[in-house]
Write an enzyme that holds these catalytic residues in place. Structure first.
Site, PDB file in Angstrom:
ATOM      1  N   ARG A  23      11.125   3.710   3.200  1.00 46.30           N
ATOM      2  CA  ARG A  23      10.805   2.778   4.298  1.00 46.30           C
ATOM      3  C   ARG A  23      12.077   1.996   4.619  1.00 46.30           C
ATOM      4  O   ARG A  23      12.780   1.536   3.703  1.00 46.30           O
ATOM      5  CB  ARG A  23       9.690   1.810   3.908  1.00 46.30           C
ATOM      6  CG  ARG A  23       9.473   0.745   4.979  1.00 46.30           C
ATOM      7  CD  ARG A  23       8.260  -0.100   4.736  1.00 46.30           C
ATOM      8  NE  ARG A  23       7.043   0.661   4.971  1.00 46.30           N
ATOM      9  CZ  ARG A  23       5.817   0.134   4.923  1.00 46.30           C
ATOM     10  NH1 ARG A  23       5.670  -1.161   4.642  1.00 46.30           N
ATOM     11  NH2 ARG A  23       4.742   0.860   5.145  1.00 46.30           N
ATOM     12  N   ARG A  52       0.804  -1.228   0.000  1.00 49.16           N
ATOM     13  CA  ARG A  52       0.000   0.000   0.000  1.00 49.16           C
ATOM     14  C   ARG A  52       0.835   1.276   0.000  1.00 49.16           C
ATOM     15  O   ARG A  52       0.594   2.176  -0.798  1.00 49.16           O
ATOM     16  CB  ARG A  52      -0.931   0.033   1.223  1.00 49.16           C
ATOM     17  CG  ARG A  52      -2.184  -0.772   1.062  1.00 49.16           C
ATOM     18  CD  ARG A  52      -2.575  -1.394   2.373  1.00 49.16           C
ATOM     19  NE  ARG A  52      -1.605  -2.411   2.706  1.00 49.16           N
ATOM     20  CZ  ARG A  52      -1.732  -3.686   2.329  1.00 49.16           C
ATOM     21  NH1 ARG A  52      -2.799  -4.084   1.706  1.00 49.16           N
ATOM     22  NH2 ARG A  52      -0.791  -4.571   2.600  1.00 49.16           N
ATOM     23  N   THR A  53       1.791   1.374   0.904  1.00 51.89           N
ATOM     24  CA  THR A  53       2.496   2.654   1.052  1.00 51.89           C
ATOM     25  C   THR A  53       3.277   2.951  -0.221  1.00 51.89           C
ATOM     26  O   THR A  53       3.213   4.059  -0.764  1.00 51.89           O
ATOM     27  CB  THR A  53       3.432   2.612   2.281  1.00 51.89           C
ATOM     28  OG1 THR A  53       2.693   2.086   3.380  1.00 51.89           O
ATOM     29  CG2 THR A  53       3.939   3.988   2.623  1.00 51.89           C
ATOM     30  N   LYS A  66      26.813  -3.266  -1.297  1.00 54.15           N
ATOM     31  CA  LYS A  66      28.288  -3.144  -1.353  1.00 54.15           C
ATOM     32  C   LYS A  66      28.817  -2.394  -0.145  1.00 54.15           C
ATOM     33  O   LYS A  66      29.988  -2.039  -0.088  1.00 54.15           O
ATOM     34  CB  LYS A  66      28.695  -2.391  -2.628  1.00 54.15           C
ATOM     35  CG  LYS A  66      28.251  -3.051  -3.916  1.00 54.15           C
ATOM     36  CD  LYS A  66      28.638  -2.162  -5.102  1.00 54.15           C
ATOM     37  CE  LYS A  66      27.752  -2.404  -6.301  1.00 54.15           C
ATOM     38  NZ  LYS A  66      27.827  -1.317  -7.275  1.00 54.15           N
ATOM     39  N   HIS A 117       5.030   5.707  11.492  1.00 56.26           N
ATOM     40  CA  HIS A 117       4.542   5.577  10.110  1.00 56.26           C
ATOM     41  C   HIS A 117       3.563   6.748   9.902  1.00 56.26           C
ATOM     42  O   HIS A 117       2.360   6.566   9.836  1.00 56.26           O
ATOM     43  CB  HIS A 117       3.835   4.223   9.967  1.00 56.26           C
ATOM     44  CG  HIS A 117       3.483   3.821   8.574  1.00 56.26           C
ATOM     45  ND1 HIS A 117       3.627   4.655   7.475  1.00 56.26           N
ATOM     46  CD2 HIS A 117       2.963   2.662   8.092  1.00 56.26           C
ATOM     47  CE1 HIS A 117       3.223   4.002   6.392  1.00 56.26           C
ATOM     48  NE2 HIS A 117       2.814   2.796   6.735  1.00 56.26           N
TER      49      HIS A 117
HETATM   50  N1   CP Z   1      -0.353  -0.012   5.771  1.00 57.15           N
HETATM   51  C1   CP Z   1       0.841  -0.297   5.249  1.00 57.15           C
HETATM   52  O1   CP Z   1       1.861   0.318   5.605  1.00 57.15           O
HETATM   53  O2   CP Z   1       0.836  -1.265   4.285  1.00 57.15           O
HETATM   54  P1   CP Z   1       2.114  -1.760   3.481  1.00 57.15           P
HETATM   55  O3   CP Z   1       3.038  -2.397   4.460  1.00 57.15           O
HETATM   56  O4   CP Z   1       1.580  -2.700   2.434  1.00 57.15           O
HETATM   57  O5   CP Z   1       2.758  -0.541   2.871  1.00 57.15           O
END
Ligand code: CP
Length: 312
Positions: A110, A60-61, A89, A138
Site C-alpha cells: 500500500r 484490515r488489508t 534515506k 484498491h
Molecule cells: N478497507 C480497508 O482498506 O481498510 P484498511 O485501511 O484498514 O486496510
C-alpha cells in the site's frame, strides 16, 4: 491458473481492470470453498514468504493479508512502519521492490502515490499485489466486496447498487463500480455531495457500456429501491483544505430510521474504517454485513495468494 494475459504473464494485480469475469469467478469460487473448508488449505503455502509493505496506515488489508498467509501455512516479513525502512534515506521505490523481491515469494504493497503500484509491479521479480495506491485503486477490496455480495445475495448480476459518501476520493468505490459493471443488468445510484461526485471517467465508462446510473444527494430518496447500500467515509487525508472536510464530513449518516425504509433483503456494506457515516445502532440489523465483509476479505486474499503462487 488465472487465464487473463496480464495476470498470467506478470502475475501482478494493480487495478480491478486486470480481472475479467472468468478470473473473478475463479477466485471467488475458490474463496467460497476455503470459507466452507478452511482446513483443506492450511498447509499449501508451507515454505513461501509474503512481504507486507504498508507505506500508508491500514488495519484490515494488512492484517487480512498477513493472517491469510499464516492460515495457509506460509510466513510473513514486513517493515513495521515506513520510517524505519531505507526509504527515509532516499531509496527509490524501484530499488525497494527489487530488494524485497529477493527475500520473498509474493509482495503486497500500500502506498500513498497513485501509480506507485504499477511502478512496483513492473520492477518486482515476484508476484505483486496492490493493496491501495493513493486515490486510484484498491482491487483486493473489490474482491472482498464481491465475495460478500455473492455469499449474501447469491448473485453478482441484476443488482441495484447504491454507493454513498466520498465518491471522488474513495478508491474502493472506483474499483467496485468498474468491476460490477462487467456483470449483466447491474444499475448504479451514486449518493454524494456535489463536491465529492464520482469521477467523470467512471461515468463515461458506464455511458460507453450503456449502463444505467443516476446521481442523487440523499439516502432517503433511493434506499427503498436498492439491493446494496455501500457506505464510505469522507476521506479526510485526501482533502487539501481542513475547513472543506469539516463542512462535508457528516454529509450522510445511516441510522435505524433510514434503514426502516429499506428492503428486507437489502445489504449494507462498508469497506471500513467508519467514522460517523453508519450509526452503531445499525450494527444489530441483520442487513448490516460490514463485519462479515471483514472476514470475507481474509478468505478472498487466501484464494488470491494461492492463485498467484500457482499453488492452486
Ligand atoms: N478497507 C480497508 O482498506 O481498510 P484498511 O485501511 O484498514 O486496510
Amino acid at each position: 491458473m488465472l487465464s487473463s494475459k496480464f495476470l498470467k504473464k506478470r502475475k501482478s494485480l494493480v487495478s480491478s481492470d486486470d480481472f475479467n469475469v472468468d478470473n473473478l469467478y475463479e477466485i471467488l469460487n475458490l474463496a467460497s470453498d476455503i470459507y466452507r473448508e478452511p482446513k483443506k488449505y492450511s498447509n499449501l503455502c508451507n515454505g513461501y514468504v509474503l512481504a507486507s509493505l504498508f507505506f500508508e496506515p491500514s488495519t484490515r488489508t494488512r492484517l487480512s493479508f498477513e493472517s491469510a498467509m499464516l492460515r495457509l501455512g506460509g510466513s510473513v516479513v514486513s517493515i513495521p512502519e515506513p520510517n524505519v525502512s531505507s526509504v527515509t534515506k532516499g531509496e527509490s521505490l524501484k530499488d525497494t521492490i527489487k530488494t524485497v523481491s529477493q527475500y520473498s515469494d509474493i509482495i503486497v504493497m500500500r502506498h500513498s502515490q497513485e501509480g506507485s503500484a504499477e511502478l512496483a509491479a513492473i520492477n518486482s521479480d515476484v508476484p505483486f499485489i496492490n493493496a491501495g495506491d493513493g486515490g486510484h485503486q484498491h482491487p483486493t477490496q473489490t474482491l472482498t466486496d464481491l465475495l460478500t455480495i455473492k455469499q449474501c445475495l447469491n448473485r453478482l448480476d441484476n443488482l441495484v447498487i447504491s454507493v454513498c459518501g466520498d465518491l471522488k476520493f474513495g478508491r474502493t468505490v472506483h474499483s467496485l463500480v468498474k468491476t460490477l459493471s462487467k456483470f449483466p443488468n447491474n444499475k448504479f445510484i451514486f449518493i454524494s455531495p456535489e463536491e465529492l461526485e464520482i469521477p467523470e471517467y467512471i461515468k463515461n465508462d458506464l455511458i460507453k457500456k450503456n449502463i444505467e446510473f443516476k446521481e442523487v444527494r440523499t439516502i432517503e430518496e433511493v434506499i427503498d429501491k436498492v439491493d446494496i447500500l455501500y457506505m464510505t467515509r469522507i476521506q479526510r487525508e485526501r482533502f487539501f483544505n481542513e475547513a472543506e472536510y469539516m463542512r462535508l464530513k457528516d454529509s450522510f449518516v445511516l441510522d435505524n430510521k433510514k434503514m426502516s425504509l429499506a428492503k428486507e433483503d437489502m445489504i449494507v456494506l462498508h469497506p471500513l474504517p467508519r467514522v460517523n457515516e453508519i450509526a452503531e445502532e445499525v450494527d444489530d440489523d441483520n442487513r448490516a454485513k460490514y463485519f462479515k465483509q471483514v472476514k470475507y476479505g481474509m478468505i478472498v486474499r487466501m484464494a488470491l495468494i494461492l492463485k498467484f503462487l500457482e499453488v492452486m
